[in-house]
Design a protein around this motif. Sequence first.
Motif, PDB file in Angstrom:
ATOM      1  N   ARG A  58       0.809  -1.231  -0.049  1.00  0.00           N
ATOM      2  CA  ARG A  58       0.021  -0.120  -0.169  1.00  0.00           C
ATOM      3  C   ARG A  58       0.802   1.334   0.058  1.00  0.00           C
ATOM      4  O   ARG A  58       0.493   2.234  -0.521  1.00  0.00           O
ATOM      5  CB  ARG A  58      -1.111  -0.184   1.129  1.00  0.00           C
ATOM      6  CG  ARG A  58      -2.161  -1.000   1.002  1.00  0.00           C
ATOM      7  CD  ARG A  58      -3.115  -0.997   1.922  1.00  0.00           C
ATOM      8  NE  ARG A  58      -4.210  -1.907   1.601  1.00  0.00           N
ATOM      9  CZ  ARG A  58      -5.402  -1.424   0.766  1.00  0.00           C
ATOM     10  NH1 ARG A  58      -5.501   0.006   0.593  1.00  0.00           N
ATOM     11  NH2 ARG A  58      -6.150  -1.953   0.337  1.00  0.00           N
ATOM     12  N   ASN A  62       1.027   4.324  -2.947  1.00  0.00           N
ATOM     13  CA  ASN A  62       0.594   5.444  -2.529  1.00  0.00           C
ATOM     14  C   ASN A  62      -0.662   5.637  -1.624  1.00  0.00           C
ATOM     15  O   ASN A  62      -1.354   6.820  -1.613  1.00  0.00           O
ATOM     16  CB  ASN A  62       0.522   6.490  -3.732  1.00  0.00           C
ATOM     17  CG  ASN A  62       0.229   8.052  -3.416  1.00  0.00           C
ATOM     18  OD1 ASN A  62       1.029   8.479  -2.444  1.00  0.00           O
ATOM     19  ND2 ASN A  62      -0.643   8.612  -4.017  1.00  0.00           N
ATOM     20  N   LEU A  63      -1.053   4.560  -1.304  1.00  0.00           N
ATOM     21  CA  LEU A  63      -2.284   4.341  -0.458  1.00  0.00           C
ATOM     22  C   LEU A  63      -1.852   4.755   0.915  1.00  0.00           C
ATOM     23  O   LEU A  63      -2.963   5.222   1.682  1.00  0.00           O
ATOM     24  CB  LEU A  63      -3.193   3.224  -0.644  1.00  0.00           C
ATOM     25  CG  LEU A  63      -3.518   2.830  -2.057  1.00  0.00           C
ATOM     26  CD1 LEU A  63      -4.084   1.350  -2.283  1.00  0.00           C
ATOM     27  CD2 LEU A  63      -4.711   3.729  -2.349  1.00  0.00           C
ATOM     28  N   TYR A  78       4.630   6.018  -7.346  1.00  0.00           N
ATOM     29  CA  TYR A  78       3.320   5.758  -7.727  1.00  0.00           C
ATOM     30  C   TYR A  78       2.449   7.311  -8.200  1.00  0.00           C
ATOM     31  O   TYR A  78       1.929   7.372  -9.128  1.00  0.00           O
ATOM     32  CB  TYR A  78       2.648   4.799  -7.106  1.00  0.00           C
ATOM     33  CG  TYR A  78       1.108   4.488  -7.721  1.00  0.00           C
ATOM     34  CD1 TYR A  78       1.213   3.307  -8.550  1.00  0.00           C
ATOM     35  CD2 TYR A  78       0.115   5.086  -7.503  1.00  0.00           C
ATOM     36  CE1 TYR A  78      -0.067   2.926  -9.024  1.00  0.00           C
ATOM     37  CE2 TYR A  78      -1.161   4.578  -8.043  1.00  0.00           C
ATOM     38  CZ  TYR A  78      -1.012   3.718  -8.876  1.00  0.00           C
ATOM     39  OH  TYR A  78      -2.323   3.102  -9.748  1.00  0.00           O
ATOM     40  N   PRO A  84      -1.361   6.335 -14.294  1.00  0.00           N
ATOM     41  CA  PRO A  84      -1.031   5.148 -13.414  1.00  0.00           C
ATOM     42  C   PRO A  84      -1.511   3.761 -14.026  1.00  0.00           C
ATOM     43  O   PRO A  84      -0.783   2.772 -13.835  1.00  0.00           O
ATOM     44  CB  PRO A  84      -1.729   5.469 -12.125  1.00  0.00           C
ATOM     45  CG  PRO A  84      -2.399   6.701 -12.467  1.00  0.00           C
ATOM     46  CD  PRO A  84      -1.969   7.341 -13.663  1.00  0.00           C
ATOM     47  N   LEU A  85      -2.618   3.655 -14.536  1.00  0.00           N
ATOM     48  CA  LEU A  85      -3.218   2.333 -14.754  1.00  0.00           C
ATOM     49  C   LEU A  85      -2.635   1.579 -16.002  1.00  0.00           C
ATOM     50  O   LEU A  85      -2.754   0.561 -16.222  1.00  0.00           O
ATOM     51  CB  LEU A  85      -4.587   2.519 -15.265  1.00  0.00           C
ATOM     52  CG  LEU A  85      -5.904   2.562 -13.976  1.00  0.00           C
ATOM     53  CD1 LEU A  85      -7.216   2.137 -14.224  1.00  0.00           C
ATOM     54  CD2 LEU A  85      -5.122   1.840 -12.749  1.00  0.00           C
ATOM     55  N   GLU A  93      -7.589  -6.051  -2.664  1.00  0.00           N
ATOM     56  CA  GLU A  93      -8.423  -7.004  -1.936  1.00  0.00           C
ATOM     57  C   GLU A  93      -9.785  -7.372  -2.760  1.00  0.00           C
ATOM     58  O   GLU A  93     -10.182  -6.502  -3.441  1.00  0.00           O
ATOM     59  CB  GLU A  93      -9.120  -6.159  -0.557  1.00  0.00           C
ATOM     60  CG  GLU A  93      -9.734  -5.122  -0.454  1.00  0.00           C
ATOM     61  CD  GLU A  93      -9.187  -3.963  -0.218  1.00  0.00           C
ATOM     62  OE1 GLU A  93      -9.329  -2.691  -1.114  1.00  0.00           O
ATOM     63  OE2 GLU A  93      -8.512  -3.774   0.800  1.00  0.00           O
TER      64      GLU A  93
ATOM     65  N   THR B  96      -9.815   2.350  -2.505  1.00  0.00           N
ATOM     66  CA  THR B  96      -8.646   1.870  -3.076  1.00  0.00           C
ATOM     67  C   THR B  96      -8.513   1.788  -4.501  1.00  0.00           C
ATOM     68  O   THR B  96      -7.604   2.423  -5.004  1.00  0.00           O
ATOM     69  CB  THR B  96      -8.383   0.191  -2.626  1.00  0.00           C
ATOM     70  OG1 THR B  96      -8.293   0.224  -1.167  1.00  0.00           O
ATOM     71  CG2 THR B  96      -7.066  -0.318  -3.213  1.00  0.00           C
ATOM     72  N   THR B  97      -9.615   1.338  -5.195  1.00  0.00           N
ATOM     73  CA  THR B  97      -9.557   1.346  -6.548  1.00  0.00           C
ATOM     74  C   THR B  97      -9.585   2.709  -7.257  1.00  0.00           C
ATOM     75  O   THR B  97      -8.934   3.169  -8.193  1.00  0.00           O
ATOM     76  CB  THR B  97     -10.658   0.675  -7.004  1.00  0.00           C
ATOM     77  OG1 THR B  97     -10.948  -0.781  -6.606  1.00  0.00           O
ATOM     78  CG2 THR B  97     -10.831   0.490  -8.537  1.00  0.00           C
ATOM     79  N   PHE B  99      -8.453   5.446  -5.695  1.00  0.00           N
ATOM     80  CA  PHE B  99      -7.140   6.291  -5.483  1.00  0.00           C
ATOM     81  C   PHE B  99      -5.961   5.619  -6.364  1.00  0.00           C
ATOM     82  O   PHE B  99      -5.162   6.331  -6.541  1.00  0.00           O
ATOM     83  CB  PHE B  99      -6.673   6.460  -4.036  1.00  0.00           C
ATOM     84  CG  PHE B  99      -7.694   7.157  -3.368  1.00  0.00           C
ATOM     85  CD1 PHE B  99      -8.267   8.470  -4.099  1.00  0.00           C
ATOM     86  CD2 PHE B  99      -8.488   6.950  -2.346  1.00  0.00           C
ATOM     87  CE1 PHE B  99      -8.855   9.306  -3.222  1.00  0.00           C
ATOM     88  CE2 PHE B  99      -9.291   7.834  -1.570  1.00  0.00           C
ATOM     89  CZ  PHE B  99      -9.332   8.833  -2.074  1.00  0.00           C
ATOM     90  N   LEU B 100      -6.203   4.431  -6.659  1.00  0.00           N
ATOM     91  CA  LEU B 100      -5.058   3.509  -7.606  1.00  0.00           C
ATOM     92  C   LEU B 100      -5.514   4.230  -8.986  1.00  0.00           C
ATOM     93  O   LEU B 100      -4.433   4.379  -9.874  1.00  0.00           O
ATOM     94  CB  LEU B 100      -5.118   2.255  -7.829  1.00  0.00           C
ATOM     95  CG  LEU B 100      -4.915   1.437  -6.290  1.00  0.00           C
ATOM     96  CD1 LEU B 100      -5.101  -0.063  -6.618  1.00  0.00           C
ATOM     97  CD2 LEU B 100      -3.469   1.608  -6.287  1.00  0.00           C
ATOM     98  N   THR B 101      -6.534   4.311  -9.314  1.00  0.00           N
ATOM     99  CA  THR B 101      -6.847   4.914 -10.788  1.00  0.00           C
ATOM    100  C   THR B 101      -6.315   6.422 -10.908  1.00  0.00           C
ATOM    101  O   THR B 101      -6.013   6.756 -11.704  1.00  0.00           O
ATOM    102  CB  THR B 101      -8.559   4.905 -11.091  1.00  0.00           C
ATOM    103  OG1 THR B 101      -8.645   3.537 -10.838  1.00  0.00           O
ATOM    104  CG2 THR B 101      -8.501   5.228 -12.322  1.00  0.00           C
ATOM    105  N   THR B 102      -6.571   7.108  -9.800  1.00  0.00           N
ATOM    106  CA  THR B 102      -6.145   8.559  -9.852  1.00  0.00           C
ATOM    107  C   THR B 102      -5.421   8.862  -8.337  1.00  0.00           C
ATOM    108  O   THR B 102      -5.981   9.074  -7.318  1.00  0.00           O
ATOM    109  CB  THR B 102      -7.641   9.497  -9.771  1.00  0.00           C
ATOM    110  OG1 THR B 102      -8.483   8.940 -10.774  1.00  0.00           O
ATOM    111  CG2 THR B 102      -7.219  10.903 -10.112  1.00  0.00           C
ATOM    112  N   PRO B 103      -4.239   8.769  -8.450  1.00  0.00           N
ATOM    113  CA  PRO B 103      -3.492   8.991  -7.151  1.00  0.00           C
ATOM    114  C   PRO B 103      -3.460  10.445  -6.699  1.00  0.00           C
ATOM    115  O   PRO B 103      -3.309  10.716  -5.592  1.00  0.00           O
ATOM    116  CB  PRO B 103      -2.101   8.539  -7.634  1.00  0.00           C
ATOM    117  CG  PRO B 103      -1.919   7.954  -8.929  1.00  0.00           C
ATOM    118  CD  PRO B 103      -3.388   8.192  -9.603  1.00  0.00           C
TER     119      PRO B 103
END
Lengths: 312, 270
Positions: A58, A62-63, A78, A84-85, A93, B96-97, B99-103
């Motif tokens: 994580r 960057n979470l 990140y 990013p994608l 999860e 999670t998804t 913020f992963l897509t748009t940090p």
Amino acid sequence: MSDGQWSPSAGTGQIVVSGLTKQYKNVRAVDNLSFTVQPGRVTGFLGPNGAGKTTTLRMLLNLVTPTAGEATIGGHRYADLADPLRSVGAVLEASSAHKGRTGINHLRVICAAAGLPRQRADEALALVGLTPAANRKFKGYSLGMKQRLGIAAAMLGNPQVLILDEPANGLDPEGIRWMRGFLKGLAAEGRTVLVSSHLLSEMQLLADDVVIIAAGRLVRQGPVDQVIGSIAHGGRVRVRTPQAEELTAALREQSATVDADGHGALLVTGADAPTVGRVALAAKVELHELTTERPDLEGVFLELTAGKAEIR
Amino acid sequence: MNLVRSELLKIRTTSTWWLLGIGAFVATALAFAVNAWLAHTVLSGRGEEVGVSGAQASAPAQAAGLYTSGQYLGLLFVMLIGILMVTNEFFHQTATTTFLTTPRRTSVILGKLGAASLLGFGFWLATTVVDLIAGAAFLSLDGHGTQLGEWEVHRALLFNLLAYAIWTILGVGIGTLIPNQLGAVITAAVLYLVGTQVVQLLFFLLSNWLDSEAVVKWQVVWPAVASQVMISGEPSQFTPAWWVGALVLTGYAVVSGTAGVLITRRRDIA
């Protein structure tokens, strides 16, 4: 991938974790952790429960904000990735979709946010074999289907780097085999694949490299064979002979330790298989079996993390 | 823009919006019936019976009320949508998804705020169209004309729109401050529905205690009161000018939006 836009020259795809630390109120979940993950290989990220695997991943994504240290993917943090994608796909999860939203809509929402064409959702769903359940709501998915949907989401941008947290959880044997083939295939295309797990037998079949952590610290990293060998080097040789007493005496002269295994064989430590063979030849002892006992990943893991897996 | 589209798609692909939409429609229908009866009573010269007199008893004022029927609960519903836009992400672990897509998290919240104001606009448009058709028909049949040329009516409609947009944004802000879905929804609903009466009572008691009627005007610091002040337009002995209400409400939207961005930037998504 069907559109084939991705090519290994797009970037190195190397993951570098350096000095990463996360201090929660009373617990140092990750403690000055450094390791690297190479493209073109499947890297297993192993550790006992609570070792800090998820926290590390994580922070990499960057979470979670690190207390200290840095993690980069292809040389960038990140948060600094332009797209990013299209660079990194992550499966964190299994339950991360709205219960009342259909699988296909879950992917379309992500496509919209990432500026990916809408049909990528259909393609990714087909890639993981979930097309028949496209219009079913997420709450009706089995755990295995949820994992597949997570992988589909990660593959939307056809990324160079894949990061998966315990992807085998909840998969049936068929699903696990599918996942193994899928991830190995991605690595063979030159992508970077980092997989955390505590299923060690599965990891031995899947991973090229391993990174083992315990209590937030690095324990060992390297190719699976090498990590296993590092323990096996000081490991045991099993030898079977009708002249056990003569051989025992001869080996002890070479300051090796010899024990009976209780099933008619001798277990030798402190001498490798060639040495044992030579000693036997010199002593004119007849051998029926001479095997180096190579511990498996599970044995190595338990030995390396012994005493470090306590609840913190 | 992509983020706004994505947020709108998130709402369109779940049942939340039409459940709240039905709620808003029912609320509008009920409020319209009450307001229509009120307008009929007042405009036929029996305003004293229902406690309406002076400027409030004019045809434009009554028309303005009729054309904004359902606003009271409508604002609650758009606020709830704003709250759900944020808390759903935590409740369903989709943060999670997202913020992963748009940090860049600021962009995520801005996208939500943008989508929220569009939704607020949508709800306003739908209820206003219903109110305009039904209201114009009712007023004409009752012999008062549609009153649609009156500035007082235009004003009510415009400020009603502003209120819808601001309350949806406020919802997003509340959602980031209280990420627990149930907690945020209940807190906001109770504060909106019950809090206003409590605040009005407190200010009434305070003004009695201080022996100053001007103190009552300060109840405008409460968002729901500010909203009423802004929309009603006419200042009274208990309420300050409309722009004070508008300013207070905008202030809440800006503060909660900013707080939402700052909190979201720092939050660890576990």
